[in-house]
Design an enzyme around this catalytic site. Sequence first.
Site, PDB file in Angstrom:
ATOM      1  N   GLU A 217       0.806  -1.225   0.000  1.00  0.00           N
ATOM      2  CA  GLU A 217       0.000   0.000   0.000  1.00  0.00           C
ATOM      3  C   GLU A 217       0.838   1.273   0.000  1.00  0.00           C
ATOM      4  OE1 GLU A 217      -2.433  -3.361   1.493  1.00  0.00           O
ATOM      5  OE2 GLU A 217      -0.452  -2.577   1.990  1.00  0.00           O
TER       6      GLU A 217
ATOM      7  N   PHE B 212      -5.978  -0.459   5.462  1.00  0.00           N
ATOM      8  CA  PHE B 212      -4.833  -0.666   4.572  1.00  0.00           C
ATOM      9  C   PHE B 212      -4.511   0.517   3.657  1.00  0.00           C
ATOM     10  CE2 PHE B 212      -5.956  -5.463   4.825  1.00  0.00           C
ATOM     11  CZ  PHE B 212      -5.529  -5.501   6.146  1.00  0.00           C
TER      12      PHE B 212
ATOM     13  N   ARG C 185     -19.431  -1.672   2.660  1.00  0.00           N
ATOM     14  CA  ARG C 185     -18.989  -2.808   1.849  1.00  0.00           C
ATOM     15  C   ARG C 185     -20.066  -3.213   0.872  1.00  0.00           C
ATOM     16  NH1 ARG C 185     -17.376  -8.812   4.162  1.00  0.00           N
ATOM     17  NH2 ARG C 185     -16.586  -9.689   2.221  1.00  0.00           N
TER      18      ARG C 185
END
Length: 308
Positions: A49, A74, A158
């Site tokens: 990342e 992340f 999500r």
Amino acid sequence: MRDTFVRTLLEEAEINSKIELVTGDLGFGVLKPYWEALPDQFTNAGIAEQNMTTLAAGMALEGKIVFTYSIGNFPTLRCLEQIRNDCAYHNANVKIVCVGGGFVYGSLGMSHQATEDIAILRSLPNVTVVCPGDLVEAKEATKAIANMPGTCYLRLGRGGEKRIHKYIKDFEIGKAVLIRTNKHETSPKIAVFSTGAILDDATEACNELEKKGINLMQYSFHTVKPIDKDTIRKCTLECDYIVTIEEHNIIGGFGSAVSEVMSEVDGKAKIIRMGINDEYCIRVGDQKYLREQYGISKGAIMRRIGDL
């Protein structure tokens, strides 16, 4: 929200070849339509990342509009130095996308939960922080940040989020959306503010409370930075209470941003901040379970407002 984001980004990228999507080796099932349609505007940076963010900054400084994509912490905390030094400092056209704000990945433990991200990202100069509450807000927010300059943070749920709005007229970054206004003049007068995907529980709680005769105004703050100061000032002057709701630590997050504005207004409203009470999640379970455990479920919202 995740599927809505990808569909909307694909639509924007098909008409703007400058748009690039870079993933940190995640999201292949949902990203497949994008990379199949636009393989030359897609890169998998791998599970790296920090490299992904620096790569995106370099591409942006060469004229691209770059979206980085990963889950939970992340794309944010793991590469915070790169966001600060490579993106925000240069006002680079990088859009950081987190899928799974709050407790979405609750079953994977705190390492996969994004519960401090709003506070940290909003503290960086030149970073716009956008946390849509439903599918309509997610679509409009994706279009908006794709067409505005500078570094942005887009915090998504999500999947499976409810659609709250039929549509939003004149969506604008930095402008809260009014969902309901008080229908009668009983006291106290309460304004309910929320940001992000907790909008579904906040709205269901407000629906039930309104049936019980509790006087409510409700706003969805899809943008935390720049925050809608005009709406906050208005409610600070007119209301008895402002209740802020976020799936995030109450320290430095949305409620803190609202408090900062209220502190500069000589109004009568008292603020009640609902969120994670400055602790790490030590329980494991799905998002609904963890909202209940940490006091931000529909029932908890109803009880807290009812107590007022």
